[in-house]
Write an enzyme that holds these catalytic residues in place. Structure first.
Site, PDB file in Angstrom:
ATOM      1  N   ASN A   1      93.747  93.723   1.106  1.00 11.10           N
ATOM      2  CA  ASN A   1      94.602  92.879   0.279  1.00 11.10           C
ATOM      3  C   ASN A   1      95.849  93.668  -0.087  1.00 11.10           C
ATOM      4  O   ASN A   1      95.759  94.705  -0.744  1.00 11.10           O
ATOM      5  CB  ASN A   1      93.881  92.471  -1.001  1.00 11.10           C
ATOM      6  CG  ASN A   1      92.888  91.370  -0.732  1.00 11.10           C
ATOM      7  OD1 ASN A   1      93.198  90.409  -0.038  1.00 11.10           O
ATOM      8  ND2 ASN A   1      91.686  91.516  -1.246  1.00 11.10           N
TER       9      ASN A   1
ATOM     10  N   ASP B   1      92.285 102.677   7.583  1.00  7.17           N
ATOM     11  CA  ASP B   1      91.211 102.847   8.567  1.00  7.17           C
ATOM     12  C   ASP B   1      90.863 104.325   8.734  1.00  7.17           C
ATOM     13  O   ASP B   1      89.691 104.698   8.771  1.00  7.17           O
ATOM     14  CB  ASP B   1      91.646 102.241   9.907  1.00  7.17           C
ATOM     15  CG  ASP B   1      90.550 102.294  10.950  1.00  7.17           C
ATOM     16  OD1 ASP B   1      90.839 102.673  12.102  1.00  7.17           O
ATOM     17  OD2 ASP B   1      89.392 101.967  10.618  1.00  7.17           O
TER      18      ASP B   1
ATOM     19  N   ARG C   1      72.045 101.384   9.497  1.00  6.45           N
ATOM     20  CA  ARG C   1      73.189 101.946  10.205  1.00  6.45           C
ATOM     21  C   ARG C   1      74.507 101.432   9.656  1.00  6.45           C
ATOM     22  O   ARG C   1      75.570 101.748  10.185  1.00  6.45           O
ATOM     23  CB  ARG C   1      73.075 101.616  11.705  1.00  6.45           C
ATOM     24  CG  ARG C   1      72.041 102.494  12.415  1.00  6.45           C
ATOM     25  CD  ARG C   1      71.752 102.003  13.811  1.00  6.45           C
ATOM     26  NE  ARG C   1      72.967 101.952  14.604  1.00  6.45           N
ATOM     27  CZ  ARG C   1      73.164 101.127  15.627  1.00  6.45           C
ATOM     28  NH1 ARG C   1      72.220 100.267  15.962  1.00  6.45           N
ATOM     29  NH2 ARG C   1      74.282 101.124  16.314  1.00  6.45           N
TER      30      ARG C   1
END
Lengths: 224, 290
Positions: free
Chosen positions: A167, A145, A190
């Protein structure tokens, strides 16, 4: 993640300024004085080697620092607290930097503006355990992330994770070093579509693959 | 728990019948290959897999390196939910249990915690303890040999219990129901910040993964995350409660499919929806502990 993005963007602009010539602060002594007067302590940049970094991590770091010499790659500094937040909660700190050296996340992110990709060199410490002896899936998800988010924030500005699909191919042993490569696949209005893979240092083992969708936020609107 | 005889080692599934190069990147066979190519032992195990592939999957390999046993819920070692739960919960233990209310818990969290505690008396819900490391939850058991890693630092902590100060990091409690569902009460602290005053997306991902993993283990010996897919809808304010409702959707082909909805205490705000897949894998008895 937003906080790290805004801090990174500020650094990016400062770095660009340095490339083009003297930074705005250096050119304007009044601005420089005002800037320095609010900072009594120089915040520590965690994206630099420390004693807990393994040999693999240091070698990779040196390799990427070499790539930075011609300006195609840039290293992103990383602070515990954002300098931009005015009213800071005294105990708040960026999630990934709240550990003593070597126990949690040890990482540094490099980005390549032309190719629109980021590379994160990551060493997960003993406090990130899941199945005994291996890195927690959530810790890997956090770093994916962070890396993918940075890759989105550079072209996109302030962005937020909408989807993250990971995965896991093989479990990552605790305290080993992995390389997280993320790239921007396309932008639709966006929406930013990105993909990422997590490999071993010698690139022979593929640990995980991920795709992410990030949304550009309207800076005027509040977060809730 | 009485000692059981392990079933004779068998090559795992049909995928190993294919020649080595044909094993798909994402297949179970490739997952189970060791991830430390430098070690001598890994090379031996890899050769072992190749040998097994050529010989076919009937019968045990005499004198060869240990191959992961075929997962078999009906086998002597395949455990029922009851036995998995009692082993996981370690009733007679001195280990510190982190799933107990403390001063940092917000009123929503305390209320729901007590509501579920009531349900443990009548409706079959089980309050899961939470220890410093997952190793503590599986005392007497260990990972199959091929997956044991050599670096075994004793000071390891499970990621979601890494921040020691009360209220600072992950405050959570998980309740499990034998009908293969669970509820996690999660309150992120200031050390989990991402956007100012809100929890980092990664911290929610970790909480979802941890709840999934405990539920998958108790529902059917799910051990490793194969896939995690999260759709973030809204940010969670630091210090507020998120309720994660987790369900095991199905179990097939040695995989557990599991889903989750994370929402506010009043259910008015959905924070995220997630789904995951877990690999079923039996732990072995750890005879070195006796």
């Amino acid at each position: 993640m937003l906080r790290s993005c805004t801090a990174a963007l500020r650094t990016l602009r400062a770095l660009r300024g340095r490339r083009e010539g003297a930074s705005p602060a250096a050119r304007d002594p009044v601005l420089a004085r005002r800037w320095f007067s609010t900072e009594k302590v120089i915040p520590k940049d965690h994206a630099l080697p420390n004693p807990s970094w393994s040999k693999d991590l240091r070698l990779l770091f040196d390799q990427f620092m070499k790539k930075c010499e011609d300006g195609s790659w840039e290293r992103l500094p990383s602070y515990k607290n954002s300098k931009l937040v005015k009213e800071q909660l005294s105990q708040a700190q960026l999630f990934t930097r709240g550990y003593e050296d070597g126990l949690g996340f040890e990482y540094v992110i490099f980005y390549n503006d032309d190719e629109k990709r980021t590379v994160c060199l990551f060493q997960g410490g003993p406090y990130l355990q899941g199945v005994p002896g291996f890195l927690h899936g959530g810790a890997i998800a956090t770093m994916i992330d962070a890396t993918v988010g940075m890759c989105a924030a550079i072209p996109g500005g302030i962005v937020m994770t909408a989807n993250l699909n990971i995965n896991f191919k093989r479990p990552i042993p605790l305290c080993s070093v992995v390389v997280i490569n993320s790239q921007l696949d396309k932008i639709e209005g966006r929406k930013l579509f990105l993909s990422c893979n997590v490999r071993s240092v010698d690139e022979k083992i593929l640990y995980s693959e991920a795709t992410g969708l990030f949304i550009k936020l309207d800076p005027e609107k509040s977060l809730t | 728990m009485p000692k059981q005889h392990l079933p004779p080692p068998q090559v795992l599934g049909g995928t190993l019948d294919q020649p080595q190069g044909a094993a798909e990147k994402g297949s179970l066979a490739s997952l189970l290959q060791p991830c430390q190519p430098q070690s001598q032992r890994s090379a031996t195990i890899r050769r072992g897999f190749q040998v097994a592939a050529r010989r076919g999957h009937h019968g045990a390999l005499a004198g060869g390196p240990y191959i992961l046993p075929r997962f078999s819920p009906a086998s002597a070692f395949g455990s029922s939910t009851d036995s998995l739960v009692s082993r996981f919960c370690q009733e007679k233990t001195d280990l510190k249990n982190y799933t107990l209310p403390n001063a940092s818990w917000c009123p929503d969290m305390l209320n729901l915690y007590h509501e579920f505690l009531e349900k443990t008396k009548a409706d079959g819900w089980i309050r899961l303890p939470s220890f410093k490391s997952n190793r503590n939850h599986i005392q007497g058991l260990k990972l199959p040999l091929a997956l044991t890693v050599t670096s075994d630092k004793s000071d390891c902590r499970i990621f979601t219990r890494c921040i020691k100060m009360e209220g600072q990091g992950y405050e959570y409690g998980i309740f499990f129901h034998p009908s293969k569902k669970s509820v996690c009460l999660f309150q992120p602290g200031p050390s989990l910040e991402g956007p100012p005053r809100f929890a980092h997306g990664g911290s929610l991902a970790a909480m979802i993964d941890e709840t999934f993993s405990e539920t998958a283990y108790l529902a059917g010996e799910g051990l490793f995350t194969l896939n995690l897919s999260i759709r973030f809808k809204n940010l969670i304010r630091v210090g507020s409660l998120a309720v994660l409702n987790v369900d095991v959707e199905k179990i097939e082909d040695q995989k557990l499919y599991i889903s989750c909805v994370a929402q506010s205490a009043d259910r008015q705000t959905v924070y995220a929806k997630a789904s995951g897949t877990f690999l079923q894998l039996q732990l072995e008895e750890d005879s070195s502990q006796y």
